[in-house]
Design a protein around this motif. Structure first.
Motif, short mmCIF file in Angstrom:
data_model
loop_
_atom_site.label_atom_id
_atom_site.label_comp_id
_atom_site.label_asym_id
_atom_site.label_seq_id
_atom_site.Cartn_x
_atom_site.Cartn_y
_atom_site.Cartn_z
N GLY A 273 41.16 3.60 -49.62
CA GLY A 273 39.91 3.88 -50.11
C GLY A 273 40.11 5.76 -50.68
N LYS A 274 39.48 5.99 -51.86
CA LYS A 274 39.31 7.02 -52.22
C LYS A 274 38.10 7.86 -51.47
CE LYS A 274 39.10 7.87 -56.91
NZ LYS A 274 38.65 7.55 -58.40
N SER A 275 38.43 9.20 -51.43
CA SER A 275 37.38 10.11 -50.93
C SER A 275 35.87 9.85 -51.62
CB SER A 275 37.75 11.46 -50.61
OG SER A 275 39.10 11.63 -50.09
N GLY A 276 34.89 9.92 -50.77
CA GLY A 276 33.64 9.77 -51.27
C GLY A 276 33.07 11.51 -51.96
N SER A 277 32.13 11.25 -52.52
CA SER A 277 31.72 12.53 -53.33
C SER A 277 30.82 13.43 -52.31
CB SER A 277 30.76 12.38 -54.55
OG SER A 277 29.85 11.64 -54.35
N GLY A 278 30.66 12.72 -51.22
CA GLY A 278 29.99 13.63 -50.30
C GLY A 278 28.91 12.59 -49.31
N SER A 279 28.29 13.24 -48.53
CA SER A 279 27.66 12.20 -47.30
C SER A 279 26.26 13.02 -47.16
CB SER A 279 28.34 12.00 -46.36
OG SER A 279 28.83 13.08 -45.56
N GLY A 280 25.32 12.18 -46.72
CA GLY A 280 24.14 12.88 -46.27
C GLY A 280 24.13 13.10 -44.83
N ILE A 281 22.82 13.65 -44.28
CA ILE A 281 22.92 13.79 -42.95
C ILE A 281 22.62 12.49 -42.18
CG2 ILE A 281 21.34 14.86 -41.08
CD1 ILE A 281 20.46 16.83 -43.11
N THR A 282 23.57 12.28 -41.19
CA THR A 282 23.67 10.93 -40.38
C THR A 282 22.26 11.17 -39.43
OG1 THR A 282 25.72 10.84 -40.51
CG2 THR A 282 24.70 9.29 -38.65
N GLU B 257 39.36 1.67 -42.67
CA GLU B 257 39.17 3.14 -42.65
C GLU B 257 40.47 3.91 -41.88
OE1 GLU B 257 35.44 4.71 -42.14
OE2 GLU B 257 34.73 3.98 -43.76
N LEU B 258 40.88 5.09 -42.55
CA LEU B 258 42.02 5.80 -41.80
C LEU B 258 41.45 7.02 -41.55
CD1 LEU B 258 45.15 4.62 -43.81
CD2 LEU B 258 44.51 3.79 -41.65
N PRO B 259 42.18 7.97 -40.84
CA PRO B 259 43.06 7.30 -39.63
C PRO B 259 42.31 6.68 -38.64
CG PRO B 259 42.45 9.75 -39.45
CD PRO B 259 41.62 9.41 -40.56
N GLN B 260 43.13 6.27 -37.45
CA GLN B 260 42.40 5.53 -36.47
C GLN B 260 41.40 6.65 -35.79
OE1 GLN B 260 45.45 6.74 -36.33
NE2 GLN B 260 45.90 8.20 -34.67
N ILE B 261 40.26 5.84 -35.13
CA ILE B 261 39.06 6.75 -34.54
C ILE B 261 39.08 6.98 -33.00
CG2 ILE B 261 37.68 4.77 -34.34
CD1 ILE B 261 35.36 6.54 -35.42
N SER B 262 40.25 6.19 -32.70
CA SER B 262 40.03 6.27 -30.99
C SER B 262 41.16 5.37 -30.67
CB SER B 262 38.91 5.56 -30.48
OG SER B 262 38.89 5.56 -28.91
N THR B 263 41.74 5.30 -29.11
CA THR B 263 42.35 4.46 -28.51
C THR B 263 42.01 3.61 -27.72
OG1 THR B 263 43.13 6.24 -26.88
CG2 THR B 263 44.61 6.05 -28.94
N TYR B 264 42.38 2.65 -27.15
CA TYR B 264 41.59 1.84 -26.35
C TYR B 264 42.40 1.23 -25.12
CZ TYR B 264 43.79 -2.43 -28.00
OH TYR B 264 44.65 -3.26 -28.34
N ASN C 183 47.66 2.26 -28.20
CA ASN C 183 46.89 1.05 -28.96
C ASN C 183 45.63 1.74 -29.51
OD1 ASN C 183 47.80 -1.59 -27.67
ND2 ASN C 183 47.72 -0.22 -25.80
N TYR C 184 45.44 1.67 -31.05
CA TYR C 184 44.65 2.35 -31.85
C TYR C 184 43.42 1.54 -32.09
CZ TYR C 184 48.09 5.88 -32.18
OH TYR C 184 48.95 7.09 -32.20
N VAL C 185 42.17 2.25 -32.50
CA VAL C 185 41.01 1.68 -32.91
C VAL C 185 41.10 2.22 -34.31
CG1 VAL C 185 38.46 1.34 -32.54
CG2 VAL C 185 40.03 1.56 -30.39
N TYR C 186 40.82 1.09 -35.20
CA TYR C 186 40.22 1.48 -36.40
C TYR C 186 39.09 0.61 -37.01
CZ TYR C 186 45.17 2.66 -37.14
OH TYR C 186 46.53 3.20 -37.06
N ILE C 187 38.34 1.33 -37.81
CA ILE C 187 36.83 0.64 -38.26
C ILE C 187 37.07 0.12 -39.73
CG2 ILE C 187 34.69 1.41 -39.09
CD1 ILE C 187 35.21 1.98 -35.98
N TYR C 188 36.49 -1.43 -39.55
CA TYR C 188 36.41 -1.80 -40.63
C TYR C 188 34.98 -1.62 -41.48
CZ TYR C 188 40.51 -4.81 -40.80
OH TYR C 188 41.44 -5.58 -40.90
N TYR C 189 34.83 -1.36 -42.72
CA TYR C 189 33.62 -1.07 -43.48
C TYR C 189 33.63 -1.56 -44.72
CZ TYR C 189 29.63 1.51 -45.31
OH TYR C 189 28.45 1.74 -45.80
N ASN C 190 32.79 -2.26 -45.30
CA ASN C 190 32.52 -2.74 -46.51
C ASN C 190 33.77 -3.28 -47.02
OD1 ASN C 190 31.36 -3.34 -48.89
ND2 ASN C 190 31.64 -1.04 -49.71
N ASP C 191 34.57 -4.21 -46.08
CA ASP C 191 35.68 -5.11 -46.40
C ASP C 191 36.95 -4.21 -46.41
OD1 ASP C 191 36.57 -7.72 -46.30
OD2 ASP C 191 37.22 -7.73 -48.53
#
Length: 741
Positions: A230-239, A526-533, A515-523
């Protein structure tokens, strides 16, 4: 006396005759004898032979050997057989319509073959003939080692750095820039070159994988990946903050023998306590001595009193590190001790990361014995929390820290009441309906389902098999929990979606020994991996009106906004390897959305000019306009520079600050928060960005007693005055304060 024989001969006058004896009554059964000893356990049989190795999984690209003697080992590795070579991929992917990623792990280099001699090139190519954005490896000017740098068709774009076997190098296009990384760290720019490199406006050509070598060597390249992202987003709001877990559903009534009353609702789960803060800064020094004592001057440190990291516990660091003054670095650690936090110091040799030590810091003392100033750091031990290898004098070391939060008070344990008498067990009631069921996708026989598990029992390892729950739950009120009991060299996919569309999910993958944990979002993944397990870790996906939240063992990994257009959610489970399974599955709906803590956000209504000074002269940051809020927060902000707790009691706040400077490539920018005008409780220092606004961010919990206050300060040394809060896209400098206790 009982008869011994069935008949007895009797001689009465005229001759013998037989009399039948009557059997006596059976005696009582005797006591049962003791059980004999258990026999010896037989020997264990021999271990069976290993089964055949499975086939390799599919890849996102196809190898094409254009020239040379090359062995294609797997879909992600090849070997040069004492040969030069050119290798490309058959596939070309766009780098501007979407993101693009390529990676390889550097092999151990051969003996250098002269000075300034090319070795190999690895990266993108838009025609398959010459590289366009790539890594260039060659021997050094002295011919004694190797160097690597990020290069393009438009000239070298990064400074050279040492090339070592085992380093993972990667390029990533976000649609606008090309980024070059070594072991996940952006390679520094310098000498007029830049990284990331902006893609020229006219270059919209798709790219393929490209490799070429210039000398005949035998070498194996591994962990090679090439795929669009995926391409980088144009910014993000406060979570928004994660709210508490929803209510537990009611327990059904127990069967009769006197009806059991309904179980009452379980109370709301309290919010998770604030975790310790990871330090964001690191500095570097050269090791002068392992016998302790003062340093001779700038850029040096000594360890005392041992050559082993495990048995060292006193260190002396010069006031000036290899890059700049270290005052803010050591003051942050010292102030954290004063405020009840626990700092940890890590010291790692730059050229060999296996030589390292981890220490709990007890005190920091500044002195100046005529060497320009120094900090004496005393740590708990010996031994250290961890230590490996031996110190090497004259080597460069990276010094970093993180902070552990204070231990909360333990509540009093209430008295345990007397245990009442256990009543008779009532009859078992009928089984109530389950929240969910599980089925094999398409009714195939390679997936077996139970009440809360999915197992791949047959078929082909390396091919995806799926199970799912036929129940649908609302798009903004559903949860899914599961565990993976085994670690295998394979992949698991678990997600909430609709008809196979992966709205929110996780992919658990084995790569490079981890052993890596990746996130699926909107089909999309997302890279890079977010954690190991690890085996048995518990993963949870919770979707509410506030967004989607991803947890591992109860710790929040990340959160995402709701996917637009999603109307309902199903649970899906994907397994690649025969014998693997997903267990402890729970899937259902959330009774109510989480609550939100009160917060308020401010920004300054106009730009603010910050003068240049060296050494830096700090200027206070103004926030004069409230832009949004929720609930009531116990802080007084009658002055645009100061936030004061006048509530009459102690409160905790989570404070997030972002300050942006005008575009200027010179010097450094500093941002820090002070408490009661005397203590810096957090600080960040960054180099100026060359072609964009420079942003500084802080995020820290602050404990304020009654009448305590805090302020935000900044400084810069560009050589000219610079405005902050002038970026129209961002909207000026912003502070958000959330009351959490």
């Amino acid at each position: 006396m009982p008869c011994k024989n069935k008949f007895v001969n009797v001689n009465r006058g005229c001759g013998p005759f037989q009399v039948r004896c009557k059997r006596g009554k059976r005696g009582k059964i005797g006591y049962e004898g003791d059980t004999g000893p258990t026999g010896y356990t037989g020997e264990t049989g021999p271990t069976g032979t290993d089964g055949p190795t499975g086939t390799y999984g599919s890849s996102t690209f196809t190898w094409s050997v254009d020239s040379g003697d090359v062995s294609l080992n797997t879909s992600s590795s090849f070997t040069l057989n004492n040969s030069t070579a050119v290798i490309t991929s058959d596939e070309f992917f766009s780098k501007t319509d979407n993101g693009l990623f390529i990676q390889f792990k550097a092999p151990t280099p051969p003996t250098p073959f002269g000075s300034s001699q090319p070795f190999f090139k690895f990266g993108f190519s838009n025609d398959g003939l010459v590289p366009s954005y790539f890594f260039n490896v060659e021997t050094s000017g002295t011919g004694s080692s190797y160097i690597i740098y990020f290069d393009t068709l438009y000239g070298q774009q990064s400074t050279t750095m040492g090339y070592y076997g085992g380093t993972t190098f990667s390029l990533y296009s976000d649609g606008s820039y090309i980024y070059a990384y070594a072991n996940g760290v952006l390679i520094p720019s310098g000498g007029g070159y830049q990284n990331p490199f902006p893609i020229p406006g006219g270059d919209t050509n798709p790219e393929c994988l490209y490799f070429s070598s210039s000398h005949s060597v035998t070498s194996t390249f591994e962990d090679i990946y090439f795929y669009p992202t995926g391409k980088s987003g144009s910014g993000s709001g406060i979570t928004g903050d994660t709210g508490p877990t929803g209510y537990t559903g009611e327990t059904g009534p127990t069967g009769y023998t006197g009806e059991t009353g309904y179980t009452g609702y379980t109370g709301d789960t309290g919010p998770t306590g604030i975790g310790g803060i990871d330090g964001a800064n690191s500095i570097r020094y050269y090791l002068e001595s392992t016998s302790g004592g003062n340093v001779s001057g700038s850029t040096y440190f000594t360890s005392g009193f041992n050559s082993s990291p495990l048995n060292s516990y006193i260190f002396v660091f010069a006031y000036v590190s290899t890059t700049s003054s270290s005052e803010g670095f050591w003051d942050t650690i010292s102030n954290s001790i004063t405020n009840g936090l626990t700092p940890y110091l890590q010291i790692t040799q730059v050229s060999n990361s296996t030589i390292t030590g981890l220490y709990k810091v007890l005190s920091i003392v500044y002195s100046d014995p005529g060497n320009g100033g120094q900090y004496t750091v005393t740590c708990d031990g010996p031994p250290a929390l961890y230590g490996n290898g031996n110190w090497n004098t004259s080597e460069l070391y990276s010094i970093s820290f993180n902070l552990g939060g204070p231990q909360g008070y333990t509540g009093y344990t209430g008295y345990t009441g007397y245990t009442g008498y256990t009543g008779d067990t009532g009859a078992t009631g009928n089984t109530g309906p389950a929240l969910f069921g599980l089925l094999a996708d398409g009714g195939t026989s390679d997936i077996s389902v139970a009440s809360n598990s999915v197992t791949k029992v047959s078929g082909t390892s390396g091919t995806l098999s799926r199970g799912y729950s036929p129940q649908y739950y609302p798009y903004n009120a559903a949860f899914l929990t599961f565990t993976v009991p085994n670690l295998t060299n394979s992949e698991y996919r678990v997600f909430l979606g609709n008809s196979g569309f992966r709205s929110y999910g996780v992919s658990l993958q084995y790569a490079g020994g981890n052993n890596y944990v990746y996130i699926y979002y909107n089909d999309g993944i997302e890279l890079p991996q977010i954690s190991t397990y690890s085996a048995g870790d518990i993963f949870t996906i919770s979707v509410s009106t506030n967004g989607a939240y991803f947890y591992q063992n109860g710790v929040l990994l990340t959160s995402k906004s709701l996917v637009s257009g999603t109307t309902s959610l199903q649970a899906w489970f994907g397994i690649y390897t025969v014998g693997d399974y997903i267990d402890n599955i729970a899937y259902g709906y959330l009774a109510s959305p989480p609550s939100v803590y009160p917060f308020i956000s401010y920004q300054n209504s106009t730009t603010q000019s910050i003068p240049s000074s060296s050494p830096p002269s700090n200027a206070i940051v103004l926030f004069d306009t409230s832009i949004e809020s929720y609930g009531t927060i116990s802080l007084d902000h009658s002055s645009p520079t100061t936030f004061t707790n006048n509530s009459g009691s102690t409160h905790s706040y989570m404070v997030s600050v972002t300050v942006n400077y005008d575009i200027n490539s010179s010097g450094i920018r500093t941002l820090f928060i002070s408490k009661n005008a005397s203590t810096r409780i957090t600080q960040t220092i960054v180099n100026a960005v060359s072609s964009d606004n420079t942003f500084l961010n802080l995020n820290i919990p602050i404990l304020l007693n009654n009448t305590d206050y805090f302020q935000v300060w900044t400084s810069q040394d560009s050589g000219t005055s610079l405005d902050i809060g002038s970026d129209t896209d961002f909207g000026g400098s912003i502070i958000t304060i959330q009351q959490i206790q």
